[in-house]
Design a protein around this motif. Structure first.
Motif, mmCIF file in Angstrom:
data_model
loop_
_atom_site.group_PDB
_atom_site.id
_atom_site.type_symbol
_atom_site.label_atom_id
_atom_site.label_comp_id
_atom_site.label_asym_id
_atom_site.label_seq_id
_atom_site.Cartn_x
_atom_site.Cartn_y
_atom_site.Cartn_z
ATOM 1 N N GLN A 134 24.023 61.641 22.500
ATOM 2 C CA GLN A 134 23.742 60.229 22.759
ATOM 3 C C GLN A 134 23.175 60.000 24.161
ATOM 4 N N GLU A 135 23.637 60.782 25.137
ATOM 5 C CA GLU A 135 23.067 60.676 26.480
ATOM 6 C C GLU A 135 21.702 61.341 26.548
ATOM 7 N N SER B 218 21.298 57.678 30.793
ATOM 8 C CA SER B 218 21.525 58.883 31.578
ATOM 9 C C SER B 218 20.226 59.297 32.242
ATOM 10 N N PRO B 219 20.300 59.823 33.458
ATOM 11 C CA PRO B 219 19.087 60.372 34.075
ATOM 12 C C PRO B 219 18.478 61.461 33.201
ATOM 13 N N CYS B 220 17.151 61.456 33.115
ATOM 14 C CA CYS B 220 16.385 62.462 32.369
ATOM 15 C C CYS B 220 16.547 62.352 30.857
ATOM 16 N N SER B 221 17.069 61.234 30.360
ATOM 17 C CA SER B 221 17.162 61.039 28.911
ATOM 18 C C SER B 221 15.777 60.824 28.325
ATOM 19 N N LEU B 222 15.671 60.947 27.004
ATOM 20 C CA LEU B 222 14.407 60.672 26.333
ATOM 21 C C LEU B 222 13.965 59.230 26.570
ATOM 22 N N ALA B 223 14.917 58.324 26.574
ATOM 23 C CA ALA B 223 14.593 56.909 26.808
ATOM 24 C C ALA B 223 13.948 56.714 28.179
ATOM 25 N N GLU B 224 14.449 57.446 29.173
ATOM 26 C CA GLU B 224 13.893 57.312 30.520
ATOM 27 C C GLU B 224 12.444 57.776 30.572
ATOM 28 N N TYR B 225 12.071 58.669 29.666
ATOM 29 C CA TYR B 225 10.697 59.152 29.616
ATOM 30 C C TYR B 225 9.844 58.400 28.599
ATOM 31 N N GLY C 232 30.164 63.917 28.673
ATOM 32 C CA GLY C 232 29.425 63.583 27.463
ATOM 33 C C GLY C 232 30.221 62.843 26.412
ATOM 34 N N TYR C 233 31.509 62.569 26.677
ATOM 35 C CA TYR C 233 32.362 61.875 25.704
ATOM 36 C C TYR C 233 32.899 60.592 26.327
ATOM 37 N N ASP C 234 33.029 59.535 25.516
ATOM 38 C CA ASP C 234 33.517 58.264 26.051
ATOM 39 C C ASP C 234 34.991 58.041 25.763
ATOM 40 N N SER C 235 35.655 59.026 25.156
ATOM 41 C CA SER C 235 37.103 58.979 24.948
ATOM 42 C C SER C 235 37.702 60.267 25.493
ATOM 43 N N LYS C 236 38.984 60.232 25.788
ATOM 44 C CA LYS C 236 39.659 61.478 26.124
ATOM 45 C C LYS C 236 39.594 62.413 24.917
ATOM 46 N N VAL C 237 39.514 63.689 25.187
ATOM 47 C CA VAL C 237 39.392 64.687 24.130
ATOM 48 C C VAL C 237 40.487 65.729 24.320
#
Length: 427
Positions: free
Chosen positions: A128-129, A136-143, A365-370
């Motif tokens: 997702q990042e 996130s820096p360097c994500s596909l969206a940023e490009y 890379g996770y938004d919950s504790k794992v």
């Protein structure tokens, strides 16, 4: 038999838990025989590819520096391409993990203004990042790569009408995640994936399709590349590494896609010519050779787990009788306490760090504790016995791996014993 039962007692597994497991095992012998037949086919397929490409002792020689003219590296890629029936392959220790392999494949074949489509719902957390769903820096969206998503229907099947509406002139690449990730939806069979690919390419013939094949290799006799995928991607510390590969990832696909992936992994103009093997070739070849048998053992372990936990009232995905298309078994345990108990059992059964106690924690890379239980020879290797999951409803733990079926069996029995000891299960 008495000696075996005594052994189980010494590691903390009671006679009640052991006998409960044996009852399940007796019901599964026919299914296990079918898995062995698939493993035999895949073993022959790998062997044939190695023989065709004249694998020799010279292929195991170490290279350093630039890695120019690395015979073993280049030949291993031909072996992978033959097994996956593709024009080319990129198999490198420089690919650090499955997420990295997927990132290379996506970023190499998407340009600013292109659109990425996931027709199977939200991708796995770490991707997702990469996409930019979570900034996130360097994500596909940023490009400048746009993203579109079509969720699955309530029964876990593809929403074909919505997919048809989502595909447009900007849709350059479609990503299909074969395995469930941290979700309790079904894993897709290769046949289902082939039907989805055919549907998408009928709408837009030039669209590229990438399949995240992690946890699925060698579970069936065919792979996504056999049913139209332009790129099939995975990690070597999962199924195809056979437990011996210490690092690495693979991308198998069309020559054009793989060439672009090589340029993205190293540098434009250098591509596949650079990348020393650093003495890892023996492990990568031997791990791939062993992979069909190792995967068969892990799949048996997953089926055994479902057949232990489902009769006790826990929802299992897949359930105890469904056909299997990856090595992951999700068990919805209903509470953090139960997840911790389960993972303690898996950790206690490990050959490495069996004395450690797994606890939930923050993970990149996770938004919950794992919570993660893994006592592996290769750090993070989930073809080895392991269990993990995010601490969030429905509190599902994801069990996978086991280099041998018998180790997987011990681990599952230990997990159940910890659940019994904590008063969370009554046999």
């Amino acid at each position: 038999m008495e000696k075996l039962l005594e052994f189980y007692k010494t590691i903390g597994v009671s006679a009640d838990v052991y006998n409960y497991g044996e009852q399940a095992f007796e019901r599964l012998k026919e299914r296990f025989e079918a898995i062995d037949r698939i493993a035999e086919y895949n073993q022959a397929k790998v062997l044939a590819a190695m023989q065709k490409n004249h694998v020799s002792v010279a292929c195991f020689n170490a290279t350093t520096g630039y890695g120019y003219d690395d015979m073993g590296r280049d030949n291993l890629e031909r072996v992978y391409a033959d097994v996956f029936h593709t024009e080319a392959a990129l198999v490198r220790p420089q690919i650090t993990c499955g997420t990295h392999a997927l990132t290379v494949a996506l970023s190499a074949n998407l340009l600013p203004g292109d659109e990425l489509l996931s027709p199977v719902g939200l991708p796995y957390d770490t991707l997702q990042e990469v996409i930019g769903i979570h900034p996130s820096p360097c994500s596909l969206a940023e490009y400048g790569v746009a993203y579109r998503q079509v969720d699955l229907l309530a029964d876990g099947t593809f929403d074909y009408e919505s997919i048809r509406a989502a595909i447009n002139k900007k849709t350059k690449l479609i990503t299909i995640q074969r395995s469930k990730g941290y979700a309790t939806r079904p894993t897709f069979s290769v046949t289902q994936i082939g039907e989805l690919i055919a549907f998408c390419k009928e709408i837009k013939p030039d669209v590229l399709v990438m399949v995240d094949n992690c946890y699925g290799e060698f579970v069936e006799t065919i792979e996504p590349s056999d049913v139209g995928a332009d790129m099939t991607v995975g990690s070597l510390i999962k199924n195809p590494g056979g437990g011996l590969a210490p690092i690495g990832g693979y991308i198998c696909g069309t020559q054009e896609c793989i060439d672009r992936c090589a340029y993205r992994l190293s540098a434009p103009g250098l591509g596949r010519e650079v990348g020393a093997n650093l003495g890892l070739m023996t492990a990568l070849y031997q791990g791939f050779f062993l992979a069909p048998t190792v995967v068969a053992g892990a799949e048996k372990g997953a089926i055994f787990a479902a057949n232990l936990y489902e009769p006790l009232g826990f929802r299992c995905v897949p359930n105890a009788t469904e056909s299997r298309h990856d090595i992951i078994q999700a068990v919805e345990l209903g509470s953090e306490e139960a997840m911790v108990a389960f993972c303690k059992g898996i950790q206690a059964a490990a050959p490495v760090d069996s004395f450690a106690t797994p606890i939930p924690g923050e993970m990149p890379g996770y938004d919950s504790k794992v919570i993660m239980a893994a006592g592996a020879f290769v750090q993070g290797s989930s073809i080895e016995l392991s269990a993990d999951g995010p601490i969030r409803p429905p509190y599902a733990v994801y069990f996978q791996g086991g280099l041998t079926w018998l180790h997987a069996k011990i681990g599952i029995l230990m997990s159940l014993q910890k659940m019994v000891d904590a008063g969370l299960v009554k046999l």
